[in-house]
Motif scaffolding. Sequence first.
Motif: not given
Length: 134
Positions: A107-108, A115-118, A123-124
Amino acid sequence: MGKKAKSKEPSTTMTDVEWVIMNVIWEHEPCAAGTVQEALAESYAWAYSTVKTTMDRMVTKGLLTRKSIRNLNLFSAAISPDNAKRGELKRLLKRAFDGALTPMLQFIVDEEELSDEEIQQLRKLINQADRKSD
């Protein structure tokens, strides 16, 4: 036979106002109600009596502890920020997602503009979780 006394476990259910007060307590503990009211004065126009009454109720709920030194009441947190967040997250998961984490994360991802950073941070975190489970 006497009734067994129940041990009072802190309730991690907090109102929005209690969250605001707890954040000040966690930062300044132990502290008096006046300290909390002053710390919130710029953001909230709460009277001292409102803050003190709310903090007294938080003691009753098991969220805060109170220590009296002469005529000064010092308040400390009875729960950690992590325990409070854990309780809040579990309630949200149960209420909105039937207790399932994956649908909430889906859902999130679907509903929020990450953002790309988020996305990289997510992924990390997933990679770290993968390594832990091996």
